[in-house]
Design a protein around this motif. Structure first.
Motif, PDB file in Angstrom:
ATOM      1  N   GLN A 149       0.828  -1.194   0.000  1.00 45.30           N
ATOM      2  CA  GLN A 149       0.000   0.000   0.000  1.00 45.30           C
ATOM      3  C   GLN A 149       0.867   1.250   0.000  1.00 45.30           C
ATOM      4  O   GLN A 149       0.535   2.272  -0.589  1.00 45.30           O
ATOM      5  CB  GLN A 149      -0.932  -0.010   1.220  1.00 45.30           C
ATOM      6  CG  GLN A 149      -2.008   1.041   1.209  1.00 45.30           C
ATOM      7  CD  GLN A 149      -3.012   0.852   0.093  1.00 45.30           C
ATOM      8  OE1 GLN A 149      -3.144  -0.208  -0.499  1.00 45.30           O
ATOM      9  NE2 GLN A 149      -3.746   1.920  -0.194  1.00 45.30           N
TER      10      GLN A 149
ATOM     11  N   GLU B 279       2.795  14.294   3.140  1.00 42.67           N
ATOM     12  CA  GLU B 279       1.580  14.893   3.687  1.00 42.67           C
ATOM     13  C   GLU B 279       0.651  13.838   4.271  1.00 42.67           C
ATOM     14  O   GLU B 279       0.126  13.978   5.383  1.00 42.67           O
ATOM     15  CB  GLU B 279       0.835  15.659   2.590  1.00 42.67           C
ATOM     16  CG  GLU B 279       1.408  17.035   2.355  1.00 42.67           C
ATOM     17  CD  GLU B 279       0.800  17.689   1.122  1.00 42.67           C
ATOM     18  OE1 GLU B 279       1.405  18.634   0.612  1.00 42.67           O
ATOM     19  OE2 GLU B 279      -0.290  17.228   0.673  1.00 42.67           O
ATOM     20  N   VAL B 280       0.464  12.811   3.514  1.00 44.69           N
ATOM     21  CA  VAL B 280      -0.441  11.770   3.984  1.00 44.69           C
ATOM     22  C   VAL B 280       0.084  11.115   5.246  1.00 44.69           C
ATOM     23  O   VAL B 280      -0.646  10.887   6.204  1.00 44.69           O
ATOM     24  CB  VAL B 280      -0.648  10.697   2.890  1.00 44.69           C
ATOM     25  CG1 VAL B 280      -1.479   9.562   3.433  1.00 44.69           C
ATOM     26  CG2 VAL B 280      -1.299  11.291   1.676  1.00 44.69           C
TER      27      VAL B 280
ATOM     28  N   LEU C  35      -0.376  13.226   8.183  1.00 41.96           N
ATOM     29  CA  LEU C  35      -1.762  13.162   8.631  1.00 41.96           C
ATOM     30  C   LEU C  35      -1.971  11.906   9.473  1.00 41.96           C
ATOM     31  O   LEU C  35      -2.635  11.943  10.508  1.00 41.96           O
ATOM     32  CB  LEU C  35      -2.696  13.073   7.414  1.00 41.96           C
ATOM     33  CG  LEU C  35      -3.417  14.331   6.978  1.00 41.96           C
ATOM     34  CD1 LEU C  35      -4.327  14.021   5.815  1.00 41.96           C
ATOM     35  CD2 LEU C  35      -4.223  14.915   8.114  1.00 41.96           C
ATOM     36  N   PHE C  36      -1.407  10.855   8.990  1.00 47.97           N
ATOM     37  CA  PHE C  36      -1.527   9.589   9.694  1.00 47.97           C
ATOM     38  C   PHE C  36      -0.928   9.688  11.087  1.00 47.97           C
ATOM     39  O   PHE C  36      -1.488   9.213  12.067  1.00 47.97           O
ATOM     40  CB  PHE C  36      -0.853   8.476   8.891  1.00 47.97           C
ATOM     41  CG  PHE C  36      -0.666   7.199   9.654  1.00 47.97           C
ATOM     42  CD1 PHE C  36       0.607   6.784  10.044  1.00 47.97           C
ATOM     43  CD2 PHE C  36      -1.747   6.416  10.000  1.00 47.97           C
ATOM     44  CE1 PHE C  36       0.778   5.605  10.751  1.00 47.97           C
ATOM     45  CE2 PHE C  36      -1.576   5.235  10.715  1.00 47.97           C
ATOM     46  CZ  PHE C  36      -0.320   4.820  11.095  1.00 47.97           C
TER      47      PHE C  36
ATOM     48  N   ASP D  53      -3.227  11.792  13.377  1.00 48.32           N
ATOM     49  CA  ASP D  53      -4.459  11.083  13.674  1.00 48.32           C
ATOM     50  C   ASP D  53      -4.209   9.916  14.622  1.00 48.32           C
ATOM     51  O   ASP D  53      -4.950   9.687  15.576  1.00 48.32           O
ATOM     52  CB  ASP D  53      -5.064  10.571  12.353  1.00 48.32           C
ATOM     53  CG  ASP D  53      -6.533  10.276  12.472  1.00 48.32           C
ATOM     54  OD1 ASP D  53      -6.984   9.279  11.886  1.00 48.32           O
ATOM     55  OD2 ASP D  53      -7.233  11.044  13.173  1.00 48.32           O
TER      56      ASP D  53
ATOM     57  N   HIS E  20     -10.563   0.219  15.356  1.00 51.43           N
ATOM     58  CA  HIS E  20     -10.994   0.023  13.978  1.00 51.43           C
ATOM     59  C   HIS E  20     -10.528   1.172  13.108  1.00 51.43           C
ATOM     60  O   HIS E  20     -10.063   0.984  11.979  1.00 51.43           O
ATOM     61  CB  HIS E  20     -12.512  -0.082  13.943  1.00 51.43           C
ATOM     62  CG  HIS E  20     -13.076  -0.151  12.565  1.00 51.43           C
ATOM     63  ND1 HIS E  20     -13.075  -1.314  11.826  1.00 51.43           N
ATOM     64  CD2 HIS E  20     -13.631   0.790  11.775  1.00 51.43           C
ATOM     65  CE1 HIS E  20     -13.628  -1.072  10.653  1.00 51.43           C
ATOM     66  NE2 HIS E  20     -13.977   0.193  10.593  1.00 51.43           N
ATOM     67  N   GLN E  21     -10.598   2.337  13.669  1.00 51.93           N
ATOM     68  CA  GLN E  21     -10.171   3.524  12.925  1.00 51.93           C
ATOM     69  C   GLN E  21      -8.679   3.471  12.663  1.00 51.93           C
ATOM     70  O   GLN E  21      -8.209   3.754  11.560  1.00 51.93           O
ATOM     71  CB  GLN E  21     -10.480   4.752  13.767  1.00 51.93           C
ATOM     72  CG  GLN E  21     -11.392   5.731  13.080  1.00 51.93           C
ATOM     73  CD  GLN E  21     -11.593   6.977  13.904  1.00 51.93           C
ATOM     74  OE1 GLN E  21     -12.148   6.886  14.995  1.00 51.93           O
ATOM     75  NE2 GLN E  21     -11.140   8.092  13.406  1.00 51.93           N
TER      76      GLN E  21
ATOM     77  N   LYS F 177      -6.869   0.928  12.601  1.00 52.51           N
ATOM     78  CA  LYS F 177      -6.607  -0.151  11.656  1.00 52.51           C
ATOM     79  C   LYS F 177      -6.807   0.340  10.231  1.00 52.51           C
ATOM     80  O   LYS F 177      -6.014   0.055   9.335  1.00 52.51           O
ATOM     81  CB  LYS F 177      -7.551  -1.315  11.958  1.00 52.51           C
ATOM     82  CG  LYS F 177      -7.449  -2.466  10.974  1.00 52.51           C
ATOM     83  CD  LYS F 177      -8.543  -3.500  11.255  1.00 52.51           C
ATOM     84  CE  LYS F 177      -8.659  -4.461  10.077  1.00 52.51           C
ATOM     85  NZ  LYS F 177      -9.863  -5.281  10.117  1.00 52.51           N
ATOM     86  N   GLY F 178      -7.876   1.082  10.024  1.00 53.86           N
ATOM     87  CA  GLY F 178      -8.168   1.588   8.692  1.00 53.86           C
ATOM     88  C   GLY F 178      -7.101   2.534   8.178  1.00 53.86           C
ATOM     89  O   GLY F 178      -6.636   2.413   7.042  1.00 53.86           O
ATOM     90  N   SER F 179      -6.705   3.448   9.009  1.00 54.86           N
ATOM     91  CA  SER F 179      -5.723   4.421   8.522  1.00 54.86           C
ATOM     92  C   SER F 179      -4.345   3.806   8.360  1.00 54.86           C
ATOM     93  O   SER F 179      -3.624   4.129   7.410  1.00 54.86           O
ATOM     94  CB  SER F 179      -5.672   5.652   9.424  1.00 54.86           C
ATOM     95  OG  SER F 179      -5.503   5.284  10.766  1.00 54.86           O
TER      96      SER F 179
ATOM     97  N   SER G 139      -3.684   0.793   7.616  1.00 59.15           N
ATOM     98  CA  SER G 139      -3.666  -0.052   6.421  1.00 59.15           C
ATOM     99  C   SER G 139      -3.655   0.807   5.164  1.00 59.15           C
ATOM    100  O   SER G 139      -3.093   0.409   4.150  1.00 59.15           O
ATOM    101  CB  SER G 139      -4.870  -0.993   6.402  1.00 59.15           C
ATOM    102  OG  SER G 139      -6.060  -0.254   6.245  1.00 59.15           O
ATOM    103  N   SER G 140      -4.234   1.968   5.255  1.00 61.92           N
ATOM    104  CA  SER G 140      -4.252   2.840   4.085  1.00 61.92           C
ATOM    105  C   SER G 140      -2.888   3.375   3.717  1.00 61.92           C
ATOM    106  O   SER G 140      -2.634   3.662   2.555  1.00 61.92           O
ATOM    107  CB  SER G 140      -5.183   4.031   4.317  1.00 61.92           C
ATOM    108  OG  SER G 140      -6.498   3.606   4.455  1.00 61.92           O
ATOM    109  N   ILE G 141      -2.031   3.550   4.702  1.00 64.18           N
ATOM    110  CA  ILE G 141      -0.714   4.048   4.337  1.00 64.18           C
ATOM    111  C   ILE G 141       0.312   2.933   4.229  1.00 64.18           C
ATOM    112  O   ILE G 141       1.463   3.152   3.886  1.00 64.18           O
ATOM    113  CB  ILE G 141      -0.190   5.129   5.307  1.00 64.18           C
ATOM    114  CG1 ILE G 141       0.056   4.537   6.688  1.00 64.18           C
ATOM    115  CG2 ILE G 141      -1.107   6.313   5.376  1.00 64.18           C
ATOM    116  CD1 ILE G 141       1.350   5.086   7.265  1.00 64.18           C
TER     117      ILE G 141
ATOM    118  N   ARG H 165      -8.364  -5.820  18.357  1.00 67.78           N
ATOM    119  CA  ARG H 165      -9.819  -5.899  18.198  1.00 67.78           C
ATOM    120  C   ARG H 165     -10.373  -7.200  18.714  1.00 67.78           C
ATOM    121  O   ARG H 165     -11.466  -7.254  19.276  1.00 67.78           O
ATOM    122  CB  ARG H 165     -10.212  -5.737  16.735  1.00 67.78           C
ATOM    123  CG  ARG H 165     -10.226  -4.302  16.310  1.00 67.78           C
ATOM    124  CD  ARG H 165     -10.960  -4.130  15.018  1.00 67.78           C
ATOM    125  NE  ARG H 165     -12.363  -3.836  15.227  1.00 67.78           N
ATOM    126  CZ  ARG H 165     -13.261  -3.864  14.275  1.00 67.78           C
ATOM    127  NH1 ARG H 165     -12.917  -4.199  13.056  1.00 67.78           N
ATOM    128  NH2 ARG H 165     -14.513  -3.565  14.525  1.00 67.78           N
TER     129      ARG H 165
END
Lengths: 675, 154
Positions: free
Chosen positions: B26, B44-45, B48-49, B52, B79-80, B82-84, B86-88, B101
């Motif tokens: 990813q 930048e991303v 942000l990560f 957050d 969960h949040q 985990k989502g972020s 995994s996104s980066i 979890r």
């Protein structure tokens, strides 16, 4: 196909206005696709935005569902597709999905880091066109345009096909005719898969055919608009497309209307059919989803109260009727009397006339016809007569009538029962002009003894009920009221029972006229109940119980299918069926229930409806038949042909434009139910 | 240092992060998204990560410190995260979240606390590494060089 674009995507893309504004954009589709992405996670949001930009889409991002919704509302045609996260702090992603589907009808893609089957399934049932698992890869986003195209394509297809017959309607009709019990899930309400398998399947079918659309919430107002539109068009001509136009609700699609119409029709059908077979109905009705009603005890031994309590009036009414007819002491001995009265009012005069001649007598006119649909065992002829008459009425509860206009009287009632739809019409048009006929159909089945009376009440109720509020419900109630102390009120109430000759034919004859007392008990009560509902609500309670029982049944059933209708039905049923006081209370509750069903319902209502439908169907069919056998009077000839009735009913339903009355449930009429 | 050298260092460093499982494909996607119009996209991303995630970790610490733990809330934070993550592409952080979890679902406080520790550990580790990576990139850029694209055989 697009003439201008080199791509071979749907022809709609170029021609449809929905596509990008710029021709150039359309040519380069999916370049410029306007995407709105909603996610509370800033990291994901940024990544998604970048990815979508890379795909050459026009991206708008927002991190709150509320903001997204207002953005969409301000600019309904400003976006082509929405991508939303499932878990968001301010609003659940599925809720947003529903809103968007209902208001803007845009394709929505859900996404989440949660890949659990349950969640993904939720996405499917809520109408999402896709579900992406995070982390989302750019490849997945590259293809989202397909959902936009697909949706448009389906919409076009609907346009083409819908002319005057909606696809969904067609399906509905077919399914209805083919299998009553398969409740018309046609609607999108099948969100809750509680329904039986058939129903689920039917729903699936509907869904696929009409593109997965977000669930439309048929609020009371919306339903009222719908019913008004249907009535305005006339049940015969009420096709989704026209209804949609009349309703003029932004965001509502033809498919939404189509499925709702299907449900409505089923509901109407159920209403008329409920009265028919008290025993069978009860059982079947009882099971319907509406737990509120509670399973009706077997009709024969039915205690209307039970029925009433269960809220399944229709079934109950039938039961009562049956009980009455059968000679079972429903405990309502008092009812027979009332029934008789009512019967007289409705259709006693011309039991036979009703149907054949379109007994449209004064009140019954419509009813008679309606009754046709009702599978009253009463007198096939009568029913048949009613049927005809009913037809003219506008398919009103013709269903009942179809049964064979057995009892002209009953038929009217039955018609009522069968025709929830008719009811609307009846109510609207005849506003009770339809003599109890309508009711009779309903009542008929139940009435075998006194059912006829009930049935007629149904019809009569409708007619009597002039009160537009849901007739279907009231009708049943009237029918059921027989046993209840059905004070002659019925006639007074609303049913033109007296006027509806058709009713006379309703078995009530049996009970009312002669034996009514013993048998009719249950039945008699019914008819009046309808009217009573409106008027009687207050007083009729007892009699209504029967009705309520049956009614409730209907109600529940209806609600399922009709969502809106159901609510009414429920409430009506409830009201009616509940004997003195109970009825009222019950009605209220029924109303509440139904309302709840209505609103909540797509899923619930739907489910219920389905169950209800099934039950109704069975009830109708069985009811009619049963009534006869059990009651000495044989109000309904067994061979009456439940099938006839059913089919008549079904037809009625289809044809019948849902009467607003009926749908008054939610907001309206239930409370009015005098029961 | 020579630009080329720095570039090589960067390449090796990045590769090692992948090898160790700290980063997954990813992250590569992110890098591929970066272009001239958006030259600092990855930084930048990831920034942000970081912001957050730190907020989430704080919330988690507080939530698990309550006398009566609201597991639903804890689960939602995880969960949040985990989502972020995994996104980066912060693979190990994401994996730690998955384990976390599970403990949330069975409402195992001890397990949750342990997992929280683990998540924090992984987080700080990847944060550290990424910051180093960015520094290297910065050096290359200031030296006039261009950041080499990593071709990983994923």
């Amino acid at each position: 196909m697009n003439s201008s674009s080199g791509k071979t995507y749907m022809s709609t893309s170029n021609s449809s206005a929905g596509w990008k504004a710029g021709d150039a954009a359309a040519d380069q589709f999916p370049v410029g696709l306007r995407v709105l992405v909603v996610d509370d996670d800033p990291t994901c949001l940024m990544i998604l935005e970048k990815m979508l930009r890379t795909c050459l889409y026009e991206v708008t991002k927002c991190n709150r569902a509320e903001t997204a919704l207002s953005m969409l509302r301000e600019n309904k045609s400003g976006f082509d597709v929405v991508i939303s996260d499932v878990h968001m702090p301010d609003m659940d992603g599925f809720k947003l999905l529903e809103h968007i589907g209902l208001e803007m009808d845009l394709p929505v893609i859900m996404m989440s880091a949660d890949d659990g089957k349950h969640v993904v399934m939720k996405g499917v049932t809520h109408g999402a066109c896709d579900y992406l698992i995070k982390p989302v890869r750019i490849e997945a986003l590259k293809n989202i345009w397909q959902h936009v195209v697909r949706k448009r394509k389906n919409e076009w297809k609907d346009f083409e096909q819908s002319g005057s017959v909606e696809e969904g309607d067609r399906q509905l009709k077919q399914s209805e005719e083919a299998d009553y019990s398969s409740s018309a899930n046609e609607g999108n309400w099948k969100s809750s898969k509680r329904r039986k398998d058939d129903e689920d399947e039917t729903d699936e079918r509907d869904d696929t055919s009409s593109l997965k659309k977000p669930r439309v919430v048929w609020s009371v107002e919306l339903h009222q608009q719908f019913v008004a539109a249907v009535n305005q068009l006339g049940i015969d001509k009420a096709v989704p497309k026209k209804i949609l136009e009349l309703m003029n609700v932004p965001g509502l699609t033809r498919e939404n209307v189509a499925s709702h119409l299907q449900k409505y029709r089923l509901y109407l059908r159920r209403l008329s059919g409920v009265s028919q077979h008290p025993s069978s109905l009860n059982n079947s009705f009882m099971s319907p989803q509406e737990a509120t009603f509670g399973p009706l005890s077997s009709l024969n031994g039915l205690d209307l109260q039970t029925l009433a309590a269960t809220g399944q009036l229709p079934a109950q009414s039938l039961v009562t009727l049956q009980a009455a007819g059968l000679g079972r002491p429903t405990g309502k001995s008092g009812i027979p009397m009332p029934l008789v009265d009512q019967r007289n009012i409705f259709s006693f005069e011309n039991p036979k006339l009703r149907f054949g001649d379109g007994q449209q007598h004064v009140n019954n006119n419509k009813q008679m016809n309606l009754l046709h649909g009702i599978p009253t065992t009463m007198e096939p002829k009568q029913l048949a007569g009613l049927h005809h008459g009913a037809q003219s009425m506008g398919n009103m509860n013709m269903q009942v009538a179809s049964h064979g206009s057995q009892s002209s009287q009953n038929n009217p009632l039955l018609m009522q029962m069968a025709q929830p739809q008719v009811r609307g019409q009846m109510l609207n048009d005849t506003s009770l002009g339809h003599p109890p006929r309508l009711l009779s159909p309903m009542g008929q089945p139940i009435l075998s003894n006194g059912i006829a009376a009930n049935v007629s009440t149904r019809n009569g109720i409708q007619e009597n009920i002039r009160a537009p509020s849901y007739n279907p419900v009231s009708q049943t109630s009237s029918m059921l009221n027989f046993p209840m102390n059905h004070a002659p009120e019925l006639p007074g109430n609303s049913f033109p029972l007296g006027s509806t000759p058709g009713i006379s034919s309703l078995t009530p004859k049996v009970a009312f006229q002669e034996d009514v007392n013993s048998d009719i008990k249950g039945t008699v009560g019914f008819l009046p109940s309808y009217d009573i509902f409106n008027d009687l609500n207050q007083h009729k309670p007892q009699n209504w119980e029967l009705q309520n029982v049956g009614m409730t049944f209907d109600a529940s059933q209806h609600s399922n299918s009709l969502q809106g209708n159901l609510n009414h039905a429920h409430s009506v049923l409830v009201q009616q069926g509940f004997p003195s006081g109970q009825v009222n209370g019950q009605n209220r509750s029924a109303t509440v229930v139904s309302k709840a069903m209505f609103s909540s319902g797509d899923s619930t209502g739907h489910v219920n409806a389905q169950n209800g439908n099934q039950q109704l169907n069975s009830l109708l069919v069985d009811g009619t038949v049963r009534v006869k056998s059990e009651t000495p009077t044989n109000l309904y000839p067994d061979d009456f042909g439940q099938e006839d009735l059913m089919s008549a009913l079904l037809k009625q339903q289809d044809a019948i434009a849902p009467a607003e009355h009926e749908f008054d449930f939610d907001g309206y009429s239930l409370d009015n139910i005098p029961v | 240092m020579e630009v080329v050298q720095i570039q090589r260092t960067l390449m090796d460093y990045t590769k090692s992060l992948f090898m160790e499982g700290l980063l997954d494909s990813q992250f590569l996607q992110l890098q591929q998204l970066q272009d001239e119009s958006n030259p600092d996209f990855v930084v930048e991303v990831v920034s942000l990560f970081f912001d957050d995630s730190e907020k989430l970790l704080n919330e988690l610490t507080i939530a698990l410190d309550q006398p009566s733990v609201d597991f639903k809330k804890v689960d939602s934070y995880v969960h949040q995260l985990k989502g972020s993550s995994s996104s980066i592409g912060a693979q190990r952080v994401k994996n730690a979240c998955v384990a976390f979890r599970n403990f949330c679902q069975v409402q195992n406080i001890e397990g949750c606390l342990t997992c929280l520790q683990q998540v924090k550990q992984e987080y700080y580790l990847v944060k550290n590494k990424l910051e180093t990576l960015f520094r290297l990139e910065q050096q290359i850029v200031t030296s006039g060089g261009s950041i080499p694209m990593i071709e990983m055989g994923f």
